[in-house]
Design a protein around this motif. Sequence first.
Motif, PDB file in Angstrom:
ATOM      1  N   ARG A 193      87.236 -57.968   9.754  1.00  0.00           N
ATOM      2  CA  ARG A 193      86.488 -56.905   8.984  1.00  0.00           C
ATOM      3  C   ARG A 193      86.670 -56.703   7.561  1.00  0.00           C
ATOM      4  NH1 ARG A 193      87.880 -51.823   7.474  1.00  0.00           N
ATOM      5  NH2 ARG A 193      89.773 -52.062   8.565  1.00  0.00           N
ATOM      6  N   ILE A 194      88.156 -57.408   7.170  1.00  0.00           N
ATOM      7  CA  ILE A 194      88.618 -57.154   5.727  1.00  0.00           C
ATOM      8  C   ILE A 194      88.904 -58.562   5.272  1.00  0.00           C
ATOM      9  CG2 ILE A 194      89.774 -54.812   6.316  1.00  0.00           C
ATOM     10  CD1 ILE A 194      92.248 -56.420   5.951  1.00  0.00           C
ATOM     11  N   ALA A 195      88.398 -59.602   5.882  1.00  0.00           N
ATOM     12  CA  ALA A 195      88.857 -60.950   5.389  1.00  0.00           C
ATOM     13  C   ALA A 195      87.885 -61.141   4.226  1.00  0.00           C
ATOM     14  CB  ALA A 195      88.607 -61.880   6.520  1.00  0.00           C
ATOM     15  N   GLU A 196      86.621 -60.674   4.311  1.00  0.00           N
ATOM     16  CA  GLU A 196      85.501 -61.084   3.313  1.00  0.00           C
ATOM     17  C   GLU A 196      85.769 -60.129   2.067  1.00  0.00           C
ATOM     18  OE1 GLU A 196      83.674 -63.896   3.550  1.00  0.00           O
ATOM     19  OE2 GLU A 196      84.786 -64.194   5.667  1.00  0.00           O
ATOM     20  N   LYS A 197      86.673 -59.234   2.173  1.00  0.00           N
ATOM     21  CA  LYS A 197      86.666 -58.150   1.173  1.00  0.00           C
ATOM     22  C   LYS A 197      87.580 -58.739   0.169  1.00  0.00           C
ATOM     23  CE  LYS A 197      85.433 -54.153   3.982  1.00  0.00           C
ATOM     24  NZ  LYS A 197      86.082 -52.676   4.319  1.00  0.00           N
ATOM     25  N   GLY A 199      88.917 -60.279  -3.648  1.00  0.00           N
ATOM     26  CA  GLY A 199      88.425 -61.479  -4.435  1.00  0.00           C
ATOM     27  C   GLY A 199      88.193 -60.978  -6.028  1.00  0.00           C
ATOM     28  N   TRP A 200      87.742 -59.803  -6.331  1.00  0.00           N
ATOM     29  CA  TRP A 200      87.406 -59.451  -7.492  1.00  0.00           C
ATOM     30  C   TRP A 200      88.334 -58.305  -8.146  1.00  0.00           C
ATOM     31  CZ3 TRP A 200      86.936 -54.096  -7.935  1.00  0.00           C
ATOM     32  CH2 TRP A 200      86.711 -53.568  -6.806  1.00  0.00           C
ATOM     33  N   HIS A 201      89.392 -57.841  -7.362  1.00  0.00           N
ATOM     34  CA  HIS A 201      90.097 -57.131  -8.014  1.00  0.00           C
ATOM     35  C   HIS A 201      91.040 -57.439  -9.276  1.00  0.00           C
ATOM     36  CE1 HIS A 201      89.520 -55.456  -3.767  1.00  0.00           C
ATOM     37  NE2 HIS A 201      89.355 -54.372  -4.359  1.00  0.00           N
ATOM     38  N   LEU A 242      96.512 -53.118  -8.191  1.00  0.00           N
ATOM     39  CA  LEU A 242      97.108 -52.711  -7.240  1.00  0.00           C
ATOM     40  C   LEU A 242      96.638 -52.660  -5.853  1.00  0.00           C
ATOM     41  CD1 LEU A 242      99.555 -50.252  -8.969  1.00  0.00           C
ATOM     42  CD2 LEU A 242     100.077 -52.349  -8.282  1.00  0.00           C
ATOM     43  N   ALA A 243      95.351 -52.068  -6.113  1.00  0.00           N
ATOM     44  CA  ALA A 243      94.890 -51.962  -4.628  1.00  0.00           C
ATOM     45  C   ALA A 243      94.318 -53.358  -4.027  1.00  0.00           C
ATOM     46  CB  ALA A 243      93.301 -51.236  -4.995  1.00  0.00           C
ATOM     47  N   GLY A 244      93.759 -54.321  -4.985  1.00  0.00           N
ATOM     48  CA  GLY A 244      93.419 -55.634  -4.827  1.00  0.00           C
ATOM     49  C   GLY A 244      94.799 -56.188  -4.141  1.00  0.00           C
ATOM     50  N   HIS A 245      96.024 -56.055  -4.869  1.00  0.00           N
ATOM     51  CA  HIS A 245      97.162 -56.528  -4.317  1.00  0.00           C
ATOM     52  C   HIS A 245      97.604 -56.415  -3.175  1.00  0.00           C
ATOM     53  CE1 HIS A 245     101.063 -58.744  -4.580  1.00  0.00           C
ATOM     54  NE2 HIS A 245     101.624 -57.373  -4.362  1.00  0.00           N
ATOM     55  N   GLN A 246      97.345 -55.121  -2.859  1.00  0.00           N
ATOM     56  CA  GLN A 246      97.607 -54.604  -1.432  1.00  0.00           C
ATOM     57  C   GLN A 246      96.773 -54.870  -0.277  1.00  0.00           C
ATOM     58  OE1 GLN A 246      97.477 -50.375  -2.056  1.00  0.00           O
ATOM     59  NE2 GLN A 246      99.656 -49.852  -3.107  1.00  0.00           N
ATOM     60  N   LEU A 247      95.474 -55.153  -0.792  1.00  0.00           N
ATOM     61  CA  LEU A 247      94.684 -55.578   0.294  1.00  0.00           C
ATOM     62  C   LEU A 247      95.022 -57.071   0.643  1.00  0.00           C
ATOM     63  CD1 LEU A 247      91.868 -55.286   1.775  1.00  0.00           C
ATOM     64  CD2 LEU A 247      90.579 -56.087  -0.149  1.00  0.00           C
ATOM     65  N   GLY A 248      95.310 -57.765  -0.463  1.00  0.00           N
ATOM     66  CA  GLY A 248      95.662 -59.146  -0.126  1.00  0.00           C
ATOM     67  C   GLY A 248      96.873 -59.308   0.782  1.00  0.00           C
ATOM     68  N   GLN A 249      97.977 -58.427   0.427  1.00  0.00           N
ATOM     69  CA  GLN A 249      99.059 -58.497   1.584  1.00  0.00           C
ATOM     70  C   GLN A 249      98.629 -58.169   2.905  1.00  0.00           C
ATOM     71  OE1 GLN A 249     101.731 -55.745  -0.438  1.00  0.00           O
ATOM     72  NE2 GLN A 249     103.183 -57.549  -1.253  1.00  0.00           N
ATOM     73  N   GLN A 252      97.019 -61.214   4.493  1.00  0.00           N
ATOM     74  CA  GLN A 252      97.859 -62.255   4.577  1.00  0.00           C
ATOM     75  C   GLN A 252      98.708 -61.946   6.066  1.00  0.00           C
ATOM     76  OE1 GLN A 252     100.656 -63.211   1.495  1.00  0.00           O
ATOM     77  NE2 GLN A 252     101.283 -64.807   2.345  1.00  0.00           N
ATOM     78  N   ARG A 253      99.201 -60.546   6.042  1.00  0.00           N
ATOM     79  CA  ARG A 253      99.822 -60.285   7.375  1.00  0.00           C
ATOM     80  C   ARG A 253      98.921 -60.356   8.633  1.00  0.00           C
ATOM     81  NH1 ARG A 253     101.968 -55.949   4.179  1.00  0.00           N
ATOM     82  NH2 ARG A 253      99.990 -54.549   4.869  1.00  0.00           N
ATOM     83  N   LEU A 254      97.627 -59.762   8.413  1.00  0.00           N
ATOM     84  CA  LEU A 254      96.705 -60.002   9.555  1.00  0.00           C
ATOM     85  C   LEU A 254      96.190 -61.588   9.910  1.00  0.00           C
ATOM     86  CD1 LEU A 254      94.419 -56.800   8.809  1.00  0.00           C
ATOM     87  CD2 LEU A 254      96.191 -57.192  10.642  1.00  0.00           C
ATOM     88  N   SER A 255      96.263 -62.146   8.872  1.00  0.00           N
ATOM     89  CA  SER A 255      95.696 -63.506   9.110  1.00  0.00           C
ATOM     90  C   SER A 255      96.798 -64.484   9.792  1.00  0.00           C
ATOM     91  CB  SER A 255      95.875 -64.334   8.005  1.00  0.00           C
ATOM     92  OG  SER A 255      96.924 -64.760   7.214  1.00  0.00           O
ATOM     93  N   ALA A 256      98.018 -63.986  10.159  1.00  0.00           N
ATOM     94  CA  ALA A 256      99.166 -64.515  10.948  1.00  0.00           C
ATOM     95  C   ALA A 256      98.735 -64.203  12.329  1.00  0.00           C
ATOM     96  CB  ALA A 256     100.540 -64.074  10.518  1.00  0.00           C
TER      97      ALA A 256
END
Length: 290
Positions: A193-197, A199-201, A242-249, A252-256
């Motif tokens: 659901r969030i993988a495509e979100k 990239g623009w932050h 910061l919002a983008g950084h948290q989303l990226g983290q 990354q956790r969910l990708s594992a």
Amino acid sequence: MDENAKDLLPIGAHALSADPRLTYAVQDLSCTYGYNYFDDDLVRRSLAEHEASLRRTSRGGLVWVGALLLLVGIVWFVLAASDKPEKMAAAVAPPAIVLILGVVALTRVYYVGKRKLGHPFLDGYRHVLAAALAHGAPVTFVPAWLTGSADGGAQAAPLPRYSAPVAAPAPASAGGTVGPLPPKPATVEEYERIAEKGGWHDETGGALVLAGVIGIGYAAFQGMPAAYAAALLIPLGIWTWLAGHQLGQRQQRLSAEARRYLDELVRAQAAGAAVPELTAPLRKLLDRRL
């Protein structure tokens, strides 16, 4: 990953054998091209070898030489074209030659890659996948490299058109014990659901901070107090980053978890389960892993 994602086949032998009509079609293709497409180990090994060969071609020294020649030729051509008109013809000739050599090098790479894509094994396997899709069999994914596609763009070797399913002369059986598919964890569904979100932050946050700084500078040096309102853009930019950084983290956790799920699909396919088509986020994750 705990297991190599390359072990995940687009479709396994059990799925190819589940429909007698498809089994007959694949048997015919195996005879035509001289490869046993029911042999998962053979298919897996051959796909890996051909993919590695294509990667070497697309990332080899000739690619770098061609790109370098194009870069040098363009810069040289621009500098030469700025010379006096009466000397321009002689000045642009050398960079034009360099440009032509660059184009020739990259064209050579293209045709070598196209020839490798036309290998009989790969040609036959594209027909196998086309037949499987025509018969409604579960094709987990179609590797982008197999069709000569880069980032979902034009395909140099697309799957062929396949005519109406043929009738098998005799029933066929998959045989063996078919293992169950692992359930998809909620964490994997969230990753999809969030993988495509995002990239623009980073870009947006940086642009807002820069606009705020420029606004403050304009207000200070141009004597326009109203421009100090641009300072509000700075905390907005920081919040966006910061919002983008948290989303990226989080991604990354969910990708594992998603990678572990792909490993479970590998094991299920090896046990005979028909793995359904992967969603776009999982396909992209698999492409990055291959």
